[in-house]
Scaffold this active site. Sequence first.
Site, PDB file in Angstrom:
ATOM      1  N   ALA A  37       2.342  -4.698   4.308  1.00 26.61           N
ATOM      2  CA  ALA A  37       2.571  -3.998   3.028  1.00 26.61           C
ATOM      3  C   ALA A  37       1.506  -4.348   1.986  1.00 26.61           C
ATOM      4  O   ALA A  37       1.188  -3.532   1.116  1.00 26.61           O
ATOM      5  CB  ALA A  37       3.968  -4.324   2.511  1.00 26.61           C
ATOM      6  N   HIS A  39      -1.704  -4.778   2.505  1.00 27.60           N
ATOM      7  CA  HIS A  39      -2.847  -3.881   2.721  1.00 27.60           C
ATOM      8  C   HIS A  39      -2.521  -2.464   2.250  1.00 27.60           C
ATOM      9  O   HIS A  39      -3.365  -1.771   1.672  1.00 27.60           O
ATOM     10  CB  HIS A  39      -3.220  -3.816   4.206  1.00 27.60           C
ATOM     11  CG  HIS A  39      -3.684  -5.113   4.773  1.00 27.60           C
ATOM     12  ND1 HIS A  39      -2.890  -5.884   5.584  1.00 27.60           N
ATOM     13  CD2 HIS A  39      -4.862  -5.770   4.659  1.00 27.60           C
ATOM     14  CE1 HIS A  39      -3.564  -6.966   5.948  1.00 27.60           C
ATOM     15  NE2 HIS A  39      -4.753  -6.926   5.399  1.00 27.60           N
ATOM     16  N   LYS A 153      -4.938 -12.297  -3.462  1.00 30.58           N
ATOM     17  CA  LYS A 153      -4.457 -13.450  -2.696  1.00 30.58           C
ATOM     18  C   LYS A 153      -5.634 -14.237  -2.132  1.00 30.58           C
ATOM     19  O   LYS A 153      -5.645 -15.456  -2.145  1.00 30.58           O
ATOM     20  CB  LYS A 153      -3.546 -12.990  -1.568  1.00 30.58           C
ATOM     21  CG  LYS A 153      -3.143 -14.148  -0.697  1.00 30.58           C
ATOM     22  CD  LYS A 153      -2.037 -13.789   0.240  1.00 30.58           C
ATOM     23  CE  LYS A 153      -1.900 -14.869   1.262  1.00 30.58           C
ATOM     24  NZ  LYS A 153      -3.018 -14.872   2.207  1.00 30.58           N
ATOM     25  N   SER A 190      -0.948 -11.730   7.113  1.00 31.78           N
ATOM     26  CA  SER A 190      -0.839 -11.519   8.559  1.00 31.78           C
ATOM     27  C   SER A 190      -0.400 -12.818   9.232  1.00 31.78           C
ATOM     28  O   SER A 190       0.190 -12.804  10.311  1.00 31.78           O
ATOM     29  CB  SER A 190      -2.186 -11.103   9.144  1.00 31.78           C
ATOM     30  OG  SER A 190      -2.653  -9.965   8.478  1.00 31.78           O
TER      31      SER A 190
END
Length: 286
Positions: A37, A39, A153, A190
Amino acid sequence: MSLETVTALDALRARIGAWKREGLRIGFVPTMGNLHAGHHSLVELARRHADRVVASVFVNPTQFGPNEDFARYPRTPEADAEGLRAAGCDLLWLPSVETMYPYGADRAVRMRVPGITDVLDGAHRPGHFDGVATVVSRLFNQVQPDAAAFGRKDYQQLAVIRYLVRDLAFPVELLPATIVREDDGLAMSSRNQYLSPQERALAPVIHRTLLAMREAAVAGSSRAAAEAAASAALAQAGFAVDYAVLRRPDLTEPLDGEDGERVALIAARLGKTRLIDNLEFAMPAR
Ligand code: PAF
Protein backbone atom coordinates in the site's frame (compact mmCIF):
# COMPACT_ATOMS: atom_id res chain seq x y z
CA MET A 1 -8.02 1.83 -16.53
CA SER A 2 -5.45 -0.28 -18.40
CA LEU A 3 -1.76 -0.63 -17.64
CA GLU A 4 0.68 -0.91 -20.52
CA THR A 5 3.94 -2.77 -19.83
CA VAL A 6 7.14 -2.03 -21.80
CA THR A 7 10.45 -3.86 -21.56
CA ALA A 8 12.43 -2.17 -24.37
CA LEU A 9 13.96 1.30 -24.15
CA ASP A 10 12.79 2.24 -27.67
CA ALA A 11 9.19 1.44 -26.79
CA LEU A 12 9.44 3.43 -23.54
CA ARG A 13 10.89 6.45 -25.35
CA ALA A 14 8.22 6.26 -28.08
CA ARG A 15 5.37 6.19 -25.57
CA ILE A 16 6.76 8.97 -23.37
CA GLY A 17 7.77 11.06 -26.39
CA ALA A 18 4.18 10.89 -27.71
CA TRP A 19 2.80 11.99 -24.32
CA LYS A 20 5.28 14.88 -24.13
CA ARG A 21 4.38 16.05 -27.65
CA GLU A 22 0.76 16.22 -26.42
CA GLY A 23 2.00 18.52 -23.65
CA LEU A 24 1.30 15.97 -20.90
CA ARG A 25 3.22 16.02 -17.63
CA ILE A 26 4.91 12.74 -16.66
CA GLY A 27 4.99 11.49 -13.05
CA PHE A 28 7.33 8.67 -12.09
CA VAL A 29 7.47 6.09 -9.29
CA PRO A 30 10.67 4.00 -9.24
CA THR A 31 10.37 0.71 -7.31
CA MET A 32 12.01 -2.66 -6.88
CA GLY A 33 8.64 -4.43 -6.95
CA ASN A 34 7.02 -6.53 -4.21
CA LEU A 35 4.66 -3.61 -3.91
CA HIS A 36 2.42 -2.79 -0.94
CA ALA A 37 0.00 0.00 0.00
CA GLY A 38 2.94 2.38 0.62
CA HIS A 39 4.00 2.07 -3.03
CA HIS A 40 0.41 2.45 -4.23
CA SER A 41 0.20 5.73 -2.30
CA LEU A 42 3.28 6.93 -4.26
CA VAL A 43 1.41 6.27 -7.51
CA GLU A 44 -1.59 8.17 -6.19
CA LEU A 45 0.66 11.09 -5.20
CA ALA A 46 2.32 11.15 -8.65
CA ARG A 47 -1.14 11.00 -10.22
CA ARG A 48 -2.09 14.22 -8.38
CA HIS A 49 0.96 16.01 -9.85
CA ALA A 50 0.99 14.64 -13.39
CA ASP A 51 -1.19 13.67 -16.35
CA ARG A 52 0.43 10.26 -16.87
CA VAL A 53 2.15 8.03 -14.31
CA VAL A 54 5.02 5.68 -15.13
CA ALA A 55 6.25 3.15 -12.53
CA SER A 56 9.39 1.07 -12.89
CA VAL A 57 10.01 -2.32 -11.33
CA PHE A 58 13.71 -3.17 -11.37
CA VAL A 59 15.59 -5.13 -8.71
CA ASN A 60 18.82 -3.19 -8.90
CA PRO A 61 21.96 -5.32 -8.44
CA THR A 62 24.27 -2.33 -7.82
CA GLN A 63 22.55 -1.41 -4.54
CA PHE A 64 22.98 -4.88 -2.98
CA GLY A 65 26.09 -5.62 -0.92
CA PRO A 66 28.04 -8.89 -1.26
CA ASN A 67 26.22 -10.34 1.80
CA GLU A 68 22.77 -9.14 0.73
CA ASP A 69 20.82 -11.60 -1.31
CA PHE A 70 19.97 -10.00 -4.66
CA ALA A 71 18.83 -13.36 -6.09
CA ARG A 72 16.38 -13.94 -3.22
CA TYR A 73 14.77 -10.50 -3.30
CA PRO A 74 11.00 -11.23 -3.64
CA ARG A 75 9.65 -10.91 -7.17
CA THR A 76 5.85 -10.69 -7.44
CA PRO A 77 5.20 -9.43 -11.00
CA GLU A 78 1.49 -10.27 -11.36
CA ALA A 79 0.46 -8.75 -8.02
CA ASP A 80 2.68 -5.69 -8.70
CA ALA A 81 1.05 -5.03 -12.10
CA GLU A 82 -2.45 -5.44 -10.66
CA GLY A 83 -1.71 -3.10 -7.74
CA LEU A 84 -0.19 -0.47 -10.03
CA ARG A 85 -3.16 -0.61 -12.37
CA ALA A 86 -5.62 -0.24 -9.49
CA ALA A 87 -3.64 2.71 -8.08
CA GLY A 88 -3.86 4.60 -11.39
CA CYS A 89 -0.51 3.88 -13.07
CA ASP A 90 -0.51 4.18 -16.88
CA LEU A 91 2.79 2.57 -17.87
CA LEU A 92 5.00 -0.07 -16.26
CA TRP A 93 8.69 0.12 -17.19
CA LEU A 94 10.23 -3.31 -16.70
CA PRO A 95 13.86 -3.18 -17.89
CA SER A 96 16.15 -6.23 -17.78
CA VAL A 97 19.58 -6.00 -16.12
CA GLU A 98 21.08 -5.91 -19.65
CA THR A 99 18.90 -2.95 -20.62
CA MET A 100 19.76 -1.06 -17.44
CA TYR A 101 23.48 -1.93 -17.53
CA PRO A 102 24.48 -2.57 -21.17
CA TYR A 103 28.13 -3.18 -20.20
CA GLY A 104 27.09 -5.33 -17.21
CA ALA A 105 26.59 -4.18 -13.61
CA ASP A 106 30.31 -4.67 -12.80
CA ARG A 107 31.41 -2.34 -15.63
CA ALA A 108 28.69 0.28 -15.21
CA VAL A 109 29.44 3.99 -14.89
CA ARG A 110 28.75 4.66 -11.19
CA MET A 111 27.52 7.63 -9.22
CA ARG A 112 29.38 8.49 -6.04
CA VAL A 113 27.49 10.87 -3.74
CA PRO A 114 29.96 12.13 -1.12
CA GLY A 115 29.36 12.44 2.63
CA ILE A 116 25.67 11.79 2.95
CA THR A 117 26.03 8.21 1.65
CA ASP A 118 28.66 7.22 4.23
CA VAL A 119 26.72 7.72 7.47
CA LEU A 120 23.86 5.78 9.17
CA ASP A 121 22.52 3.20 6.68
CA GLY A 122 25.40 4.01 4.35
CA ALA A 123 27.86 2.96 7.08
CA HIS A 124 25.95 -0.30 7.59
CA ARG A 125 25.51 -0.94 3.87
CA PRO A 126 28.67 0.37 2.14
CA GLY A 127 28.03 1.29 -1.50
CA HIS A 128 24.26 0.91 -1.17
CA PHE A 129 23.34 4.57 -1.77
CA ASP A 130 25.83 4.93 -4.60
CA GLY A 131 23.99 2.01 -6.24
CA VAL A 132 20.67 3.78 -5.65
CA ALA A 133 22.04 7.04 -7.12
CA THR A 134 23.43 5.07 -10.08
CA VAL A 135 20.12 3.43 -10.97
CA VAL A 136 17.94 6.49 -10.25
CA SER A 137 20.11 8.59 -12.61
CA ARG A 138 19.61 5.97 -15.33
CA LEU A 139 15.88 5.75 -14.67
CA PHE A 140 15.57 9.56 -14.86
CA ASN A 141 17.43 9.52 -18.19
CA GLN A 142 15.22 6.73 -19.51
CA VAL A 143 11.82 7.99 -18.32
CA GLN A 144 12.54 11.78 -18.41
CA PRO A 145 9.87 12.47 -15.78
CA ASP A 146 8.67 15.92 -14.79
CA ALA A 147 8.06 14.75 -11.21
CA ALA A 148 9.10 11.67 -9.23
CA ALA A 149 7.68 10.29 -5.96
CA PHE A 150 9.89 8.84 -3.21
CA GLY A 151 8.77 7.67 0.22
CA ARG A 152 9.84 9.57 3.33
CA LYS A 153 10.33 6.24 5.09
CA ASP A 154 13.63 5.80 3.25
CA TYR A 155 14.71 9.16 4.62
CA GLN A 156 18.39 8.85 3.79
CA GLN A 157 17.59 7.64 0.27
CA LEU A 158 15.40 10.72 -0.23
CA ALA A 159 18.22 12.95 1.06
CA VAL A 160 20.65 11.30 -1.39
CA ILE A 161 18.21 11.77 -4.30
CA ARG A 162 17.68 15.44 -3.36
CA TYR A 163 21.45 15.94 -3.42
CA LEU A 164 21.74 14.11 -6.75
CA VAL A 165 18.93 16.08 -8.42
CA ARG A 166 20.38 19.41 -7.29
CA ASP A 167 23.99 18.55 -8.02
CA LEU A 168 23.34 17.13 -11.52
CA ALA A 169 20.52 19.60 -12.29
CA PHE A 170 18.01 16.90 -13.19
CA PRO A 171 14.86 18.77 -14.28
CA VAL A 172 12.70 16.63 -11.98
CA GLU A 173 10.41 17.85 -9.21
CA LEU A 174 10.72 15.56 -6.20
CA LEU A 175 7.49 14.52 -4.48
CA PRO A 176 8.30 13.25 -0.97
CA ALA A 177 5.48 10.99 0.25
CA THR A 178 4.16 10.62 3.80
CA ILE A 179 5.01 7.33 5.55
CA VAL A 180 2.09 4.88 5.37
CA ARG A 181 1.60 3.06 8.69
CA GLU A 182 -0.34 0.06 9.93
CA ASP A 183 -2.97 0.83 12.59
CA ASP A 184 -0.44 0.10 15.37
CA GLY A 185 2.11 2.55 13.94
CA LEU A 186 4.43 0.10 12.14
CA ALA A 187 5.67 1.71 8.92
CA MET A 188 4.71 -0.35 5.87
CA SER A 189 7.65 -2.16 4.31
CA SER A 190 8.23 -5.16 2.08
CA ARG A 191 10.34 -6.51 4.96
CA ASN A 192 7.42 -6.74 7.41
CA GLN A 193 6.38 -10.00 5.74
CA TYR A 194 9.51 -11.67 7.15
CA LEU A 195 8.56 -10.97 10.78
CA SER A 196 7.33 -13.91 12.89
CA PRO A 197 4.03 -13.25 14.76
CA GLN A 198 6.03 -12.48 17.95
CA GLU A 199 8.36 -10.10 16.07
CA ARG A 200 5.40 -8.45 14.35
CA ALA A 201 3.85 -7.78 17.76
CA LEU A 202 7.09 -6.10 18.93
CA ALA A 203 7.78 -4.10 15.76
CA PRO A 204 5.56 -1.05 16.61
CA VAL A 205 7.98 -0.30 19.51
CA ILE A 206 10.09 1.45 16.85
CA HIS A 207 7.41 4.04 16.13
CA ARG A 208 6.68 4.49 19.85
CA THR A 209 10.40 5.06 20.46
CA LEU A 210 10.51 7.71 17.72
CA LEU A 211 7.61 9.50 19.41
CA ALA A 212 9.48 9.34 22.73
CA MET A 213 12.62 10.77 21.08
CA ARG A 214 10.62 13.71 19.74
CA GLU A 215 9.05 14.29 23.15
CA ALA A 216 12.45 14.21 24.89
CA ALA A 217 14.07 16.53 22.32
CA VAL A 218 11.23 19.06 22.38
CA ALA A 219 11.25 19.00 26.21
CA GLY A 220 14.93 20.02 26.13
CA SER A 221 16.77 16.72 26.65
CA SER A 222 20.30 16.66 25.28
CA ARG A 223 20.71 14.81 22.00
CA ALA A 224 22.99 12.24 23.65
CA ALA A 225 20.46 11.53 26.43
CA ALA A 226 17.51 11.18 24.01
CA GLU A 227 19.50 8.85 21.75
CA ALA A 228 20.78 6.73 24.65
CA ALA A 229 17.27 6.37 26.11
CA ALA A 230 15.91 5.30 22.71
CA SER A 231 18.64 2.69 22.18
CA ALA A 232 18.09 1.33 25.69
CA ALA A 233 14.29 1.10 25.18
CA LEU A 234 14.74 -0.77 21.90
CA ALA A 235 17.36 -3.15 23.33
CA GLN A 236 15.11 -3.79 26.34
CA ALA A 237 12.25 -4.73 23.98
CA GLY A 238 14.50 -7.26 22.19
CA PHE A 239 15.86 -5.31 19.20
CA ALA A 240 19.49 -5.28 18.04
CA VAL A 241 19.96 -1.55 17.48
CA ASP A 242 21.99 -0.26 14.52
CA TYR A 243 21.22 3.37 15.35
CA ALA A 244 18.68 5.60 17.09
CA VAL A 245 19.68 9.21 16.38
CA LEU A 246 18.49 12.79 16.10
CA ARG A 247 19.72 14.68 13.05
CA ARG A 248 19.18 17.82 10.99
CA PRO A 249 17.37 17.20 7.66
CA ASP A 250 20.74 16.90 5.87
CA LEU A 251 21.67 14.19 8.40
CA THR A 252 24.35 16.26 10.14
CA GLU A 253 24.41 16.33 13.97
CA PRO A 254 22.50 19.22 15.57
CA LEU A 255 23.84 21.08 18.62
CA ASP A 256 21.92 20.92 21.88
CA GLY A 257 19.59 23.90 22.17
CA GLU A 258 19.55 24.52 18.40
CA ASP A 259 16.10 25.11 16.90
CA GLY A 260 14.93 24.19 13.39
CA GLU A 261 13.88 21.03 11.57
CA ARG A 262 14.80 17.71 13.07
CA VAL A 263 14.45 14.04 12.19
CA ALA A 264 14.61 11.09 14.57
CA LEU A 265 15.86 7.96 12.78
CA ILE A 266 15.96 4.34 13.90
CA ALA A 267 17.36 1.19 12.29
CA ALA A 268 17.01 -1.95 14.38
CA ARG A 269 16.89 -5.68 13.81
CA LEU A 270 14.37 -8.21 15.03
CA GLY A 271 15.81 -11.65 14.33
CA LYS A 272 17.00 -11.53 10.72
CA THR A 273 14.78 -8.61 9.71
CA ARG A 274 16.19 -5.09 9.69
CA LEU A 275 13.58 -2.35 10.06
CA ILE A 276 14.02 1.40 9.55
CA ASP A 277 11.69 4.26 10.39
CA ASN A 278 11.86 7.98 11.11
CA LEU A 279 9.88 10.94 12.41
CA GLU A 280 10.28 14.53 11.22
CA PHE A 281 9.50 17.40 13.57
CA ALA A 282 10.46 20.99 14.42
CA MET A 283 12.40 22.03 17.52
CA PRO A 284 10.87 25.07 19.22
CA ALA A 285 12.97 28.25 19.38
CA ARG A 286 14.24 28.73 22.95
O1 PAF B 1 13.39 2.57 -2.87
C1 PAF B 1 13.55 1.69 -3.74
O2 PAF B 1 12.69 0.84 -3.96
C2 PAF B 1 14.85 1.66 -4.52
O3 PAF B 1 15.94 2.00 -3.72
C3 PAF B 1 14.80 2.52 -5.80
C4 PAF B 1 14.63 4.00 -5.48
C5 PAF B 1 13.67 2.05 -6.68
C6 PAF B 1 16.12 2.36 -6.57
O4 PAF B 1 16.35 1.04 -6.92
